[in-house]
Scaffold this motif. Structure first.
Motif, short mmCIF file in Angstrom:
data_model
loop_
_atom_site.label_atom_id
_atom_site.label_comp_id
_atom_site.label_asym_id
_atom_site.label_seq_id
_atom_site.Cartn_x
_atom_site.Cartn_y
_atom_site.Cartn_z
N SER A 33 -73.74 -39.45 34.60
CA SER A 33 -72.87 -38.03 34.48
C SER A 33 -73.15 -37.15 35.64
CB SER A 33 -73.32 -37.69 33.07
OG SER A 33 -74.75 -37.16 33.11
N ALA A 34 -72.19 -36.36 35.91
CA ALA A 34 -72.47 -35.37 36.87
C ALA A 34 -71.51 -33.94 36.52
CB ALA A 34 -71.68 -35.83 38.20
N PRO A 35 -71.97 -32.79 36.93
CA PRO A 35 -71.50 -31.55 36.54
C PRO A 35 -70.10 -31.38 37.36
CG PRO A 35 -73.39 -31.25 37.89
CD PRO A 35 -73.32 -32.43 37.60
N GLN A 36 -69.30 -30.67 36.83
CA GLN A 36 -68.09 -30.42 37.45
C GLN A 36 -67.49 -29.07 36.97
OE1 GLN A 36 -64.90 -33.60 37.66
NE2 GLN A 36 -63.92 -32.08 36.14
N PRO A 37 -67.11 -28.36 38.07
CA PRO A 37 -66.62 -26.91 37.69
C PRO A 37 -65.75 -26.87 36.36
CG PRO A 37 -66.40 -27.31 40.18
CD PRO A 37 -66.70 -28.79 39.47
N ARG A 38 -66.21 -25.76 35.62
CA ARG A 38 -65.50 -25.68 34.44
C ARG A 38 -64.06 -25.60 34.42
NH1 ARG A 38 -68.37 -21.26 33.10
NH2 ARG A 38 -66.71 -19.58 33.04
N SER A 39 -63.28 -26.31 33.43
CA SER A 39 -61.66 -26.24 33.51
C SER A 39 -61.23 -25.62 32.59
CB SER A 39 -61.48 -27.83 33.62
OG SER A 39 -61.98 -28.55 32.50
N SER A 40 -61.97 -25.05 31.34
CA SER A 40 -60.93 -24.74 30.24
C SER A 40 -61.64 -23.32 29.72
CB SER A 40 -61.15 -25.75 29.12
OG SER A 40 -62.74 -25.70 28.81
N ASP A 75 -59.59 -21.01 26.65
CA ASP A 75 -58.76 -21.92 25.99
C ASP A 75 -59.27 -21.88 24.33
OD1 ASP A 75 -56.92 -22.01 27.72
OD2 ASP A 75 -57.11 -24.18 27.82
N PHE A 76 -60.52 -21.93 24.03
CA PHE A 76 -60.85 -22.23 22.92
C PHE A 76 -60.16 -21.32 21.66
CE2 PHE A 76 -63.67 -22.44 19.19
CZ PHE A 76 -63.86 -23.83 18.92
N ARG A 96 -53.39 -32.54 32.82
CA ARG A 96 -54.57 -32.40 32.86
C ARG A 96 -54.85 -30.67 32.34
NH1 ARG A 96 -58.04 -35.33 35.82
NH2 ARG A 96 -59.82 -33.80 35.95
N GLU A 97 -53.77 -30.27 32.24
CA GLU A 97 -53.98 -28.82 32.00
C GLU A 97 -53.81 -28.64 30.24
OE1 GLU A 97 -51.27 -25.87 33.63
OE2 GLU A 97 -51.40 -24.67 31.78
N ALA A 98 -52.93 -29.35 29.64
CA ALA A 98 -52.43 -29.34 28.17
C ALA A 98 -53.76 -29.81 27.35
CB ALA A 98 -51.38 -30.09 28.14
N PHE A 99 -53.96 -29.23 26.44
CA PHE A 99 -54.92 -29.60 25.27
C PHE A 99 -54.01 -30.24 24.20
CE2 PHE A 99 -56.98 -28.68 21.33
CZ PHE A 99 -57.90 -29.18 21.30
#
Lengths: 155, 370
Positions: free
Chosen positions: B303-310, B313-314, B361-364
Motif C-alpha cells: 500500500s501507498a498513500p495518495q493525496p485525498r480525492s473525495s 463528498d461524504f 473517477r469523480e463519480a461516486f
C-alpha cells in the motif's frame, strides 16, 4: 490530519495516514452493508462491506463484470465455499483505494475475487487486502458524524 | 430370490387400490427405472447414460411382480451374482455383497437419500429425481409407502420433499482438467480410478472418444491429464468424472500441473500461508518462473498513500441518498458533491457514459436499495 478536534487516544500519524467517515447498516449495492467503507475499486468510486470475517474480498454481478475490464489480465480460477454456497470466481490483482475525508487516501495493490454469480454484497475481506493494513474503527456515540475509520499501511 | 413388500399405508376402502392400473403403472415406472439406475450406478458409477440400455443391465435390473394385494404388492428379484457372472462383468464401482438383488440396491439408495447421507456413492442427481417419482403416488389417497425387506423404509410426502431439497444441493456439473495416474477398472466399461495428489481417488468413466492418443489400458499407471465433466454429490465433493479426453503427459508437465492444482486447492481450503510458503520453496529451488502468476496473485498486498480525492463528498452524497431512496430504488446512481450526475439500472451502461464524459473517477456510484 485535519482541522477536526482530535479526541483522546485517537489514532494519529504515523499509525494511520488517513481517516474517513463510514456508514452503518444501509442497504446499498444489493445488500445490507453493516460497516460500509468508501473506496475506489480500479476507477470505480463506491462503497463496500468492511468484513474482517471474510477470507477474501469479493465483488459480484455487474460490479465484477465492470472490474474485470480494469483488473490485471493474469488470473486463476477459484471455487470458494461461501455462506451463500459454492461460487465460481477468478482471483485478480486490482488496485483499491480507501478514500479519506482527512489525511491521505491509501491505495492498496490487492488480490480480489471477481465472481459475476456472487449475489452477496461487495466485500473488503482479509486475505489480499486487510492483512497488510493497519486500521481502526471509532464508533463514537452512534452519531454518524462521530463514526471514523482510520487506516494506514502496516509496512 | 429376494422378496420385497411395498405396503401402501393410509388407503381408505373407498380409495383406489394397488390393483388399479394407473396407480400400478406409476409405481412400476419408478421401481423399474430406480432398479435400473441403482444397479448401473453400482457397476458403472453412473445411473444413466446416453444410448440404449445394455443387455447386461436389462438382465441385472429385472424383477418379478409377485402377489398384488389391495394395499400392498410383493416383488422378487434374483441376486446380481447370478446375472453378472453370465455376462462377464468382473468389477464394480463399489464393493458390495453380490448376493444382493437390484431391488436391494434400489433400497440402499433410497435409504441413503432418506437419511440425507450427502457423501453417499449410492445415489446421484438422476436417481434422486427418479425416487421423487414415488411422490406422484400420494395423489391416489395413500399417506405413506412402507418398503419392507428385513428393514422398513418409510416414504411419505415429507420424505420426498427432503430428497428434493437434497437434490437441489448437488452442485452443477463442471468442466475439469485433472492430472493423475490412471488405474483401469473395467476396460469393456471404460471405467477407471484417477489417483492424484490433490483429490481423493476419483471414479471415472471414459467416453468412446476420450482416448485420442492411447487406449485406456495403454495409459494405465501412466501420468495422464483427464479432461471432462465432474458430477457432484450433495456434499459438494466429486462423485465421478465423465472423461471426454485422456492424454498421457510428460512428467515435467505433470509436475507443473500438480503444483498449479495444489496451489488452487490450498487457496480454496483457506491455506493461503501454506500456498505462499510453497511458492517460496519452489522459487528457491529455481522453479519460480512456472508459478509466476500464482506468486503475483498471492503476494501480500502492498500500500501507498495518495493525496485525498473525495473531500466534502461524504455528507453531501449521504444526504442525497437519504432524500432520494424512494425515487431511485434498484438503480445505480452516480453522485458528486451531493448532485446526481447520471443514473441507470445497469452499472455497465452508467459507467460507459461516465467514461465518455471523463467522470469515471469523480463519480461516486452506488446501487440504491431495492
Amino acid at each position: 490530519m485535519g482541522a477536526r478536534p482530535v479526541r483522546d487516544g485517537e489514532p494519529r500519524p504515523p499509525w494511520c495516514i488517513g481517516a474517513a467517515r463510514f456508514d452503518v447498516g444501509f442497504n446499498r449495492n444489493g445488500a445490507r452493508l453493516i460497516v460500509a467503507a468508501r473506496c475506489r475499486l480500479g476507477t470505480l468510486k463506491t462503497e463496500a462491506l468492511l468484513d474482517t470475517g471474510a477470507e477474501w474480498s469479493i465483488f459480484g454481478g455487474e460490479l465484477a463484470e465492470d472490474l474485470e475490464q480494469e483488473a490485471d489480465e493474469e488470473t486463476r480460477d477459484i471455487v470458494m465455499d461461501t455462506r451463500l454456497g459454492r461460487v465460481d470466481s477468478r482471483l485478480y490483482r486490482l488496485d483499491i483505494a480507501l478514500l479519506a475525508d482527512e489525511g491521505d487516501d491509501l491505495v492498496i495493490s490487492a488480490s480480489v475475487l471477481l465472481a459475476p454469480s456472487w449475489e452477496g454484497p461487495p466485500v473488503l475481506g482479509y486475505r489480499g487486502f486487510l492483512e497488510r493494513i493497519r486500521f481502526g474503527l471509532d464508533p463514537g456515540h452512534g452519531n454518524s458524524e462521530e463514526q471514523w475509520f482510520f487506516f494506514g499501511s502496516a509496512s | 430370490m429376494s422378496k420385497h413388500v411395498l405396503a401402501f399405508v393410509g388407503m381408505k376402502e373407498s380409495d383406489i387400490t394397488a390393483r388399479h392400473g394407473p396407480f400400478l403403472r406409476e409405481l412400476l415406472d419408478v421401481l423399474a427405472d430406480g432398479c435400473l439406475q441403482a444397479t448401473r450406478l453400482r457397476v458403472d458409477g453412473r445411473s444413466t447414460a446416453l444410448g440404449s440400455t445394455p443387455k447386461w443391465l436389462e438382465s441385472a435390473s429385472s424383477f418379478e411382480l409377485g402377489d398384488i394385494q389391495p394395499d400392498a404388492i410383493v416383488l422378487k428379484s434374483p441376486p446380481l451374482q447370478d446375472v453378472l457372472a453370465q455376462l462377464h462383468v468382473r468389477h464394480m464401482f463399489s464393493d458390495f455383497d453380490r448376493g444382493r438383488s437390484c431391488l436391494d440396491l434400489f433400497e440402499d439408495s433410497l435409504e441413503d437419500a432418506l437419511a440425507g447421507r450427502e457423501e453417499s456413492d449410492w445415489y446421484d442427481w438422476h436417481l434422486m429425481e427418479t425416487i421423487e417419482g414415488l411422490g406422484r403416488l400420494f395423489r391416489y389417497g395413500i399417506k405413506r409407502i412402507a418398503v419392507i425387506n428385513g428393514r422398513t423404509l418409510d416414504v411419505d410426502a415429507r420424505a420426498i420433499d427432503f430428497i428434493k431439497s437434497l437434490r437441489t444441493r448437488v452442485p452443477d456439473d463442471r468442466k475439469v482438467k485433472i492430472p493423475g495416474v490412471l488405474e483401469v477398472v473395467e476396460p469393456s466399461h471404460r471405467t477407471f480410478v484417477l489417483h492424484s495428489d490433490i483429490y481423493q481417488p476419483l471414479w471415472g468413466i471414459a467416453s468412446p472418444s476420450a482416448l485420442r492418443e492411447a487406449s485406456l489400458t495403454e495409459v494405465a499407471s501412466m501420468p495422464v491429464i483427464v479432461e471432462g465433466i465432474a458430477k457432484y454429490r450433495p456434499s459438494g465433493t466429486v462423485l465421478r468424472i465423465e472423461a471426454e479426453r485422456i492424454a498421457p503427459v510428460p512428467s515435467g508437465d505433470l509436475e507443473q500441473r500438480n503444483l498449479d492444482d495444489e496451489l488452487r486447492a490450498m487457496v480454496q481450503e483457506g491455506r493461503v500461508d501454506e500456498a505462499r510458503e510453497l511458492i517460496r520453496t519452489e522459487s528457491n529451488a529455481g522453479r519460480g518462473q512456472a508459478l509466476r502468476v500464482w506468486a503475483k496473485l498471492l503476494e501480500p498486498p502492498s500500500s501507498a498513500p495518495q493525496p485525498r480525492s473525495s473531500r466534502g463528498d461524504f455528507d453531501a452524497n449521504s444526504a442525497w441518498l437519504r432524500e432520494h431512496t424512494n425515487d431511485y430504488r434498484g438503480k445505480w446512481v452516480a453522485l458528486s458533491g451531493g448532485n446526481l450526475l447520471d443514473q441507470d439500472s445497469s452499472l455497465i451502461e452508467l459507467r460507459g457514459r461516465l467514461r465518455a464524459k471523463g467522470l469515471e473517477r469523480e463519480a461516486f456510484c452506488v446501487k440504491v436499495e431495492d
